[in-house]
Design an enzyme around this catalytic site. Sequence first.
Site, mmCIF file in Angstrom:
data_model
loop_
_atom_site.group_PDB
_atom_site.id
_atom_site.type_symbol
_atom_site.label_atom_id
_atom_site.label_comp_id
_atom_site.label_asym_id
_atom_site.label_seq_id
_atom_site.Cartn_x
_atom_site.Cartn_y
_atom_site.Cartn_z
ATOM 1 N N VAL A 11 2.344 115.827 74.155
ATOM 2 C CA VAL A 11 1.375 114.559 74.372
ATOM 3 C C VAL A 11 -0.203 115.807 74.221
ATOM 4 O O VAL A 11 -1.227 114.980 73.396
ATOM 5 C CB VAL A 11 1.436 114.091 75.294
ATOM 6 C CG1 VAL A 11 0.220 112.853 75.270
ATOM 7 C CG2 VAL A 11 2.354 112.863 75.333
ATOM 8 N N PHE A 156 3.153 106.342 73.175
ATOM 9 C CA PHE A 156 4.000 106.422 72.416
ATOM 10 C C PHE A 156 4.746 107.123 71.549
ATOM 11 O O PHE A 156 5.642 107.000 70.564
ATOM 12 C CB PHE A 156 4.110 105.264 71.816
ATOM 13 C CG PHE A 156 3.444 103.399 72.646
ATOM 14 C CD1 PHE A 156 4.791 102.820 73.668
ATOM 15 C CD2 PHE A 156 2.149 103.509 72.836
ATOM 16 C CE1 PHE A 156 4.401 102.643 74.813
ATOM 17 C CE2 PHE A 156 1.818 102.292 74.470
ATOM 18 C CZ PHE A 156 3.310 102.319 74.383
ATOM 19 N N GLU A 159 7.798 112.720 68.494
ATOM 20 C CA GLU A 159 8.019 113.999 68.450
ATOM 21 C C GLU A 159 8.002 114.077 66.707
ATOM 22 O O GLU A 159 9.618 112.895 66.610
ATOM 23 C CB GLU A 159 8.723 115.233 69.044
ATOM 24 C CG GLU A 159 8.887 114.782 70.318
ATOM 25 C CD GLU A 159 9.378 116.144 71.303
ATOM 26 O OE1 GLU A 159 10.261 116.698 70.422
ATOM 27 O OE2 GLU A 159 9.386 116.406 72.788
ATOM 28 N N ASN A 214 11.217 102.110 76.042
ATOM 29 C CA ASN A 214 12.159 103.053 75.344
ATOM 30 C C ASN A 214 13.428 102.720 75.973
ATOM 31 O O ASN A 214 14.486 103.362 74.569
ATOM 32 C CB ASN A 214 11.851 104.667 76.469
ATOM 33 C CG ASN A 214 11.107 105.638 75.591
ATOM 34 O OD1 ASN A 214 10.193 105.435 74.157
ATOM 35 N ND2 ASN A 214 10.183 106.859 75.929
ATOM 36 N N LEU A 257 17.781 102.181 63.424
ATOM 37 C CA LEU A 257 19.505 101.325 63.520
ATOM 38 C C LEU A 257 20.408 103.009 62.896
ATOM 39 O O LEU A 257 20.980 102.263 61.969
ATOM 40 C CB LEU A 257 19.711 100.398 62.928
ATOM 41 C CG LEU A 257 19.093 99.037 63.852
ATOM 42 C CD1 LEU A 257 18.890 97.512 62.521
ATOM 43 C CD2 LEU A 257 19.478 98.507 64.819
ATOM 44 N N CYS A 267 12.680 111.728 76.547
ATOM 45 C CA CYS A 267 12.061 110.411 76.704
ATOM 46 C C CYS A 267 13.259 109.192 77.281
ATOM 47 O O CYS A 267 13.709 108.975 78.189
ATOM 48 C CB CYS A 267 11.380 109.819 76.132
ATOM 49 S SG CYS A 267 9.690 111.068 75.555
ATOM 50 N N ARG A 334 15.555 119.613 74.529
ATOM 51 C CA ARG A 334 15.347 118.661 75.918
ATOM 52 C C ARG A 334 16.234 117.459 75.147
ATOM 53 O O ARG A 334 16.708 117.294 74.831
ATOM 54 C CB ARG A 334 14.126 118.455 75.596
ATOM 55 C CG ARG A 334 13.176 119.878 77.010
ATOM 56 C CD ARG A 334 11.710 119.246 77.349
ATOM 57 N NE ARG A 334 11.121 119.055 76.134
ATOM 58 C CZ ARG A 334 10.157 118.315 76.372
ATOM 59 N NH1 ARG A 334 9.469 118.455 77.555
ATOM 60 N NH2 ARG A 334 9.598 118.628 75.496
HETATM 61 C C1 UDX Z 1 10.922 109.147 71.696
HETATM 62 C C2 UDX Z 1 10.572 107.210 71.707
HETATM 63 O O1 UDX Z 1 10.516 107.006 70.591
HETATM 64 C C3 UDX Z 1 8.307 107.259 71.497
HETATM 65 O O2 UDX Z 1 7.523 106.108 71.337
HETATM 66 C C4 UDX Z 1 8.083 107.876 73.329
HETATM 67 O O3 UDX Z 1 6.536 107.688 73.327
HETATM 68 C C5 UDX Z 1 8.984 108.802 73.491
HETATM 69 O O4 UDX Z 1 9.949 108.650 73.628
HETATM 70 P P1 UDX Z 1 11.235 110.832 70.965
HETATM 71 O O5 UDX Z 1 11.706 111.697 72.134
HETATM 72 O O6 UDX Z 1 10.598 111.599 69.556
HETATM 73 O O7 UDX Z 1 10.843 109.478 71.067
HETATM 74 O O8 UDX Z 1 12.855 110.751 69.912
HETATM 75 P P2 UDX Z 1 12.826 109.193 69.346
HETATM 76 O O9 UDX Z 1 12.499 109.543 67.342
HETATM 77 O O10 UDX Z 1 12.323 108.185 69.764
HETATM 78 O O11 UDX Z 1 14.605 110.047 68.594
HETATM 79 C C6 UDX Z 1 15.210 110.109 70.325
HETATM 80 C C7 UDX Z 1 16.673 110.141 70.408
HETATM 81 O O12 UDX Z 1 17.119 109.165 69.302
HETATM 82 C C8 UDX Z 1 17.032 110.673 68.417
HETATM 83 O O13 UDX Z 1 18.422 111.903 69.695
HETATM 84 C C9 UDX Z 1 16.954 110.658 67.184
HETATM 85 O O14 UDX Z 1 18.163 110.953 67.019
HETATM 86 C C10 UDX Z 1 17.992 109.465 68.385
HETATM 87 N N1 UDX Z 1 18.093 108.074 67.056
HETATM 88 C C11 UDX Z 1 16.905 107.303 67.441
HETATM 89 C C12 UDX Z 1 19.471 107.368 66.209
HETATM 90 O O15 UDX Z 1 20.623 108.227 66.788
HETATM 91 N N2 UDX Z 1 19.433 106.472 65.925
HETATM 92 C C13 UDX Z 1 17.843 106.179 65.308
HETATM 93 O O16 UDX Z 1 18.089 104.998 64.486
HETATM 94 C C14 UDX Z 1 16.851 106.767 66.118
#
Ligand code: UDX
Length: 437
Positions: A11, A156, A159, A214, A257, A267, A334
């Site tokens: 961030v 929000f 990554e 989240n 989805l 997160c 992580r």
């Molecule tokens: C998340 C939130 O989306 C973001 O708004 C917040 O600020 C920080 O946490 P991030 O940790 O970067 O962001 O990852 P994200 O894109 O949300 O994905 C999280 C996990 O969910 C990943 O392991 C991803 O593979 C999984 N995922 C995501 C799925 O399995 N299916 C999906 O449809 C979307």
Amino acid sequence: MKIAVIGLGFVGLTLSSVLASRGITTIGIDSDRKKCSKIAKGIPTFFEPNLEKTLKKALKKKLIITNKLYSINNCDFIFITVGTPEKKNGEIDLSFIKEVVRSVGKLISKNKKKPIILIKSTVIPGTMKNVVLPILERNSKKKAGKDFGLISNPEFLQESRAIHDTIKPHVVVLGGYRTKFMKKTEKFFSRFNPNVPIIITNHQTAEMIKYAHNTFLATKISFINQIANICQGIPDTNIDDVANAMGLDPRIGNLFLNAGPGYGGSCLPKDIKAIINLSSKLGVNPTLLTAVEKINKQQISHIVTLVKQNIGKINGKKLTILGVAFKPGTDDIRGSVSIDLVKRLLKLGAKITIHDPKALENARKIFHDNTKYVKSVPSALKDCQCAIIMTQWKDYERINNKIIKQMAKKFIIDTRRVLYNKNLDAKYYAIGLGQKI
Ligand code: UDX
């Protein structure tokens, strides 16, 4: 205008790079000297698309990197973006934020300027009012709302799209009292993120908004994963068609989805644990959130069961894990479910080979010589008895029969369905696809 950003993780580094690249004098501060000297040379400490370019531009323009906290003096805005990791019991660890806030308090006690302090770190509802504000007032001997501004400003960004999300977030949330400081902050954001809705509320609600976001995202993922598992039991069903159709309903929306091995990252898993913890303390049974977490954990067990069913005893078997980054577009491992899977399989005696286009070095820091690390997909598959696609990297779409021919046993588990529709000469299992009749 002068802005300080304390904590140069995902961030903080993204924010300070974007601010300075736009010509705003920005001081990026981090207590880690090594990290600072790398960043000051234009090298980000993690992989994030477009970050290096933006950082370099920022350094040429208005970005100063330092480990000296006193550089916050005379700043108009002070963003705090330090980590709030998870304690063993699932509670949030506020030690970094408390330490920084204490020092900031002391420093602003001598400051003539009335700075606005914005907390971007994710903190459990009540933290601003009960922890951050009293520490700041005690150490500065000044009054929030009169001598300095204090605003909750949850972040929000995702990554792998951090620059984009910093420039154009879906919302800006500002929590705190409606003072002159709030007005100034609102004005700042309406210029920094033009045409983005700004929600002004109190501290607790702003803090809750972040957790609600989240945990809802995690809920969507566990929901689709549960449906995917049901689909797997029905011959010829396809979870992606189910998700696509559902996504066209505006009440549902098409994002998050994508069924898979479960959510990971720094997160979602942490935030859901923290809110479950808080909920229980408040006497509210977190039935839904507990189920979301349970489904997430079960995904890995399903994969292990599938491997066992197909290759028998895991002990001594050569297994290849394709993708350890918690999602594509990052080298971050992580909270990666793939890392959990490797740990489980190693315990069962498997000989593991890992491939990942970006995250091999980070994986090596965990598994050292206990696994093999391979840079090319064909070499990773050579002689293995089962390959498991965990992260949706584009590289895996190129797997073909020529590469599969090199496998000792032609068995692929595709948790992201990247090879669906290819005519593969292999036993193929995918999460969310019923077996072909
Ligand atoms: C998340 C939130 O989306 C973001 O708004 C917040 O600020 C920080 O946490 P991030 O940790 O970067 O962001 O990852 P994200 O894109 O949300 O994905 C999280 C996990 O969910 C990943 O392991 C991803 O593979 C999984 N995922 C995501 C799925 O399995 N299916 C999906 O449809 C979307």
